[in-house]
Scaffold this active site. Sequence first.
Site, short mmCIF file in Angstrom:
data_model
loop_
_atom_site.label_atom_id
_atom_site.label_comp_id
_atom_site.label_asym_id
_atom_site.label_seq_id
_atom_site.Cartn_x
_atom_site.Cartn_y
_atom_site.Cartn_z
N ASN A 18 -0.45 11.63 0.16
CA ASN A 18 0.26 10.49 -0.04
C ASN A 18 0.88 10.44 -1.54
O ASN A 18 0.40 11.17 -2.45
CB ASN A 18 -0.72 8.99 -0.34
CG ASN A 18 -1.36 9.09 1.17
OD1 ASN A 18 -0.64 9.02 2.23
ND2 ASN A 18 -2.65 8.60 1.29
N ARG A 25 -5.96 10.46 -10.67
CA ARG A 25 -5.41 11.11 -9.47
C ARG A 25 -5.07 10.09 -8.69
O ARG A 25 -5.56 9.78 -7.52
CB ARG A 25 -6.50 12.01 -8.78
CG ARG A 25 -5.92 12.90 -8.06
CD ARG A 25 -5.39 12.43 -6.61
NE ARG A 25 -6.40 12.26 -5.49
CZ ARG A 25 -6.53 11.24 -4.85
NH1 ARG A 25 -5.67 10.24 -4.70
NH2 ARG A 25 -7.49 10.74 -3.93
N TYR A 48 0.75 -1.24 0.18
CA TYR A 48 -0.04 -0.21 -0.16
C TYR A 48 1.05 1.20 -0.04
O TYR A 48 2.10 0.99 -0.48
CB TYR A 48 -0.93 -0.15 1.19
CG TYR A 48 -1.89 0.94 1.33
CD1 TYR A 48 -3.07 1.03 0.14
CD2 TYR A 48 -2.20 1.66 2.49
CE1 TYR A 48 -4.04 1.89 0.37
CE2 TYR A 48 -3.18 2.45 2.56
CZ TYR A 48 -4.21 2.53 1.35
OH TYR A 48 -5.42 3.54 1.55
N ASP A 88 -12.11 8.28 -1.36
CA ASP A 88 -11.30 9.46 -1.11
C ASP A 88 -12.20 10.49 -0.26
O ASP A 88 -11.74 11.31 0.29
CB ASP A 88 -10.73 10.07 -2.51
CG ASP A 88 -9.75 9.04 -3.16
OD1 ASP A 88 -8.81 8.45 -2.30
OD2 ASP A 88 -9.98 8.27 -4.15
N GLU A 147 -12.16 4.70 -6.52
CA GLU A 147 -10.99 5.35 -5.95
C GLU A 147 -10.10 5.99 -6.96
O GLU A 147 -9.89 5.54 -8.21
CB GLU A 147 -10.30 3.92 -5.63
CG GLU A 147 -8.73 4.06 -4.80
CD GLU A 147 -9.25 4.56 -3.21
OE1 GLU A 147 -10.27 3.87 -2.76
OE2 GLU A 147 -8.75 5.43 -2.98
N1 LIG Z 1 -4.54 9.92 4.18
C1 LIG Z 1 -5.60 9.47 3.29
O1 LIG Z 1 -6.28 8.38 3.76
C2 LIG Z 1 -5.94 10.09 2.19
C3 LIG Z 1 -5.02 10.79 1.52
N2 LIG Z 1 -5.43 11.63 0.17
C4 LIG Z 1 -4.34 12.62 -0.36
O2 LIG Z 1 -4.88 13.67 -0.38
C5 LIG Z 1 -4.47 14.29 -1.33
C6 LIG Z 1 -5.32 15.06 -2.45
O3 LIG Z 1 -6.42 14.12 -2.73
P1 LIG Z 1 -7.59 14.70 -3.18
O4 LIG Z 1 -8.55 15.70 -2.30
O5 LIG Z 1 -8.60 13.71 -3.89
O6 LIG Z 1 -7.18 15.75 -4.50
P2 LIG Z 1 -8.09 16.81 -5.17
O7 LIG Z 1 -7.26 16.98 -6.48
O8 LIG Z 1 -9.51 16.61 -5.41
O9 LIG Z 1 -7.58 18.14 -4.25
C7 LIG Z 1 -6.25 18.63 -4.11
C8 LIG Z 1 -6.84 19.89 -3.66
O10 LIG Z 1 -5.54 20.56 -3.25
C9 LIG Z 1 -5.25 21.90 -3.95
N3 LIG Z 1 -4.04 22.14 -4.12
C10 LIG Z 1 -3.02 21.68 -5.04
N4 LIG Z 1 -1.91 22.24 -5.18
C11 LIG Z 1 -1.92 23.24 -3.93
C12 LIG Z 1 -0.91 24.11 -3.44
N5 LIG Z 1 0.40 24.09 -3.96
N6 LIG Z 1 -1.53 24.94 -2.50
C13 LIG Z 1 -2.61 24.88 -2.14
N7 LIG Z 1 -3.55 24.07 -2.33
C14 LIG Z 1 -3.24 23.48 -3.52
C15 LIG Z 1 -6.16 21.83 -5.16
O11 LIG Z 1 -6.39 23.21 -5.43
P3 LIG Z 1 -7.41 23.55 -6.70
O12 LIG Z 1 -8.65 23.15 -6.44
O13 LIG Z 1 -7.20 25.18 -6.52
O14 LIG Z 1 -6.88 22.85 -7.82
C16 LIG Z 1 -7.21 21.18 -4.60
O15 LIG Z 1 -8.35 21.96 -3.89
C17 LIG Z 1 -3.55 13.33 -2.37
O16 LIG Z 1 -2.20 13.33 -2.01
C18 LIG Z 1 -4.00 12.01 -1.67
O17 LIG Z 1 -3.05 10.97 -1.66
C19 LIG Z 1 -6.69 11.34 -0.32
C20 LIG Z 1 -7.46 10.40 0.21
C21 LIG Z 1 -7.21 9.80 1.26
C1 LIG Z 2 -5.23 6.73 0.55
C2 LIG Z 2 -5.83 7.26 -0.46
O1 LIG Z 2 -7.00 6.76 -0.87
C3 LIG Z 2 -5.23 8.16 -1.43
O2 LIG Z 2 -4.15 8.71 -1.02
O3 LIG Z 2 -5.74 8.45 -2.29
MG LIG Z 3 -7.60 7.15 -2.78
#
Ligand SMILES: NC(=O)C1=CN([C@@H]2O[C@H](COP(=O)(O)OP(=O)(O)OC[C@H]3O[C@@H](n4cnc5c(N)ncnc54)[C@H](OP(=O)(O)O)[C@@H]3O)[C@@H](O)[C@H]2O)C=CC1
Ligand SMILES: CC(=O)C(=O)O
Ligand SMILES: [Mg+2]
Length: 591
Positions: free
Chosen positions: A447, A192, A139, A306, A282
């Site tokens: 991540n 993504r 993972y 997510d 996912e």
């Molecule tokens: N720990 C866990 O269980 C999980 C972790 N994650 C992690 O979270 C992260 C985001 O996932 P997700 O929400 O799906 O992604 P999205 O693409 O949906 O969202 C990313 C967000 O971050 C913003 N962003 C990107 N770059 C910057 C920056 N330099 N400064 C400020 N804001 C920024 C984007 O802005 P804008 O909208 O303006 O483009 C957007 O709002 C990933 O790395 C993923 O691995 C996700 C799910 C679960």
């Molecule tokens: C953990 C997860 O689902 C992610 O980083 O997208």
């Molecule tokens: Mg995920």
Amino acid sequence: MESTLKDMRDGATVLDMDPKSTVGGGVEDVYGEDRATEDQILTPWTVSIASGYSLLRNPQHNKGLVFTERERDAHYLRGLLPPTIATQELQEKKLMNNIRQYQLPLQKYMAMMELQERNERLFYKLLVDNVEELLPVVYTPTVGEACQKYGSIFRRPQGLYISLKEKGMILDVLKNWPERNIQVIVVTDGERILGLGDLGCQGMGIPVGKLSLYTALGGVRPSACLPITIDVGTNNEQLLKDEFYIGLRQKRATGQEYAELLHEFMTAVKQNYGEKVLIQFEDFANHNAFELLAKYGTTHLVFNDDIQGTASVVLAGVVAALKLIGGSLDEHKFLFLGAGEAGTGIAELIAQEMSKQTKAPLEETRKKIWLVDSKGLIVSSRKDSLQHFKKPWAHEHEPVKDLLSAVKAIKPTVLIGSSGVGKTFTKEVVEAVASFNEKPLILALSNPTSQSECTAEEAYTWTKGRAIFASGSPFDPVEYDGKVYVPGQANNAYIFPGLGLGLVISGAIRVHDDMLLAASEALAGQVTEELFHKGLIYPPFSNIRKISAQIAANVAAKAYELGVATRLPRPANLVKYAESCMYSPIYRQYR
Ligand SMILES: NC(=O)C1=CN([C@@H]2O[C@H](COP(=O)(O)OP(=O)(O)OC[C@H]3O[C@@H](n4cnc5c(N)ncnc54)[C@H](OP(=O)(O)O)[C@@H]3O)[C@@H](O)[C@H]2O)C=CC1
Ligand SMILES: CC(=O)C(=O)O
Ligand SMILES: [Mg+2]
């Protein structure tokens, strides 16, 4: 007879026969093979008992050196194995020794995948017994690197690939999968992948990895799990130029073409597996993720990990953390970096829980939560240009350009990173949060490790050991000023296996937000005083099967309460029932 034939795998080539006809060869010519004339095409479909060489090559049944003398006689294995008879424990010891000798995480990943393809029960035995050591291998973070290099390390295909080429025949493609009784599908379109962006078809590593956790952590049978990658192309130029890339070499299909393929997929899944199959979305990009969830949430058993799984795990961590940082949920102020799936999903579930606890309207509780995206703080003056999922978070405030200024303006008690961009919680940002909080709660969720907003060491050092810290990918314990700090792992892997198990065992037909709250509550309830004492807000993954049973029971109870459970009557003790349903990787005895 006719209906049997209509049900056959290869519907297009089924022979049209008179159902009353007694003419024809074979004892029961269900496949119509003996009646076919030479120009008729049919499916070479065989059902056989695995024995001898094919038994050893069958990952579901292979036990390697553990086959007993009796089994070796009964199943034509004599001579195909050396004389020694081993135990599963000895096999496990040997494999763990081997895996530990690899220097590179990717080598460990490949060794684990090879084991999964060779001896499935042994793979799960290793994963269940060594979960904390092997989770980072199968993972995050290693699965991220594996996806990036998937084309180069590709040996045997895992999961099901559905590309634009399969448009119009997705139902047939589903029928090519060898298992019929599927309970959980994890599907991605690879746009993504973690915080690594568009990895196209090579995102397959994610559904494969998530489903191995469904089995190891949640006890869903491996044969009931189906990883799927939908390949609509990729916009990743590097991959398009990579000679080893395994997907379609074209730009991503969008709009109607994309929607039609997805709709055909969703329809085919329901047609083939019924309405109790769980479809976990996912690592879709947010411009599709929210829409797919809304569109299919009312017709299918769907769940976006997510958006929803992450929300549930973070809410659990925050609720547990209150014991350490003090106050009630509504007394805290949250600031997110990242307003996408994870960020807005978490924000909404926290606001819902606050509203539930205080009876304040959701519009009010949302005001305790602020989000920053790539353009700065989300404020009301930006409302018209915001994507719909950001609009509820556009509160009254003057524009703020960057995170550090937002931290100073909002003064959050909780800082959450969900941006997918590493190193964004700088020393200045963390120090600013620490300047107005005795115990700042800092969650760097992105991540894999390379994208983490800050490291555990940075969080503890910059707050002089005061931070309560958890991250999406694991960090080792940190020694600071003579004291050891153990960071937690805030990852949806705590939630989705138990949530899925709860849905499956109750025969639920829809996912409801209350189930996410129920899952969250069950997880938060597993943090003991001893763990709090160590500054932890999540229980160790080594207890995960017990935790998953608790989560499953809470989710199933909610499904019954909401009237969406179809497994009737409701088992009296849902925890015991969940435990009794869980897959065990111990070898079975063969006749
Ligand atoms: N720990 C866990 O269980 C999980 C972790 N994650 C992690 O979270 C992260 C985001 O996932 P997700 O929400 O799906 O992604 P999205 O693409 O949906 O969202 C990313 C967000 O971050 C913003 N962003 C990107 N770059 C910057 C920056 N330099 N400064 C400020 N804001 C920024 C984007 O802005 P804008 O909208 O303006 O483009 C957007 O709002 C990933 O790395 C993923 O691995 C996700 C799910 C679960
Ligand atoms: C953990 C997860 O689902 C992610 O980083 O997208
Ligand atoms: Mg995920």
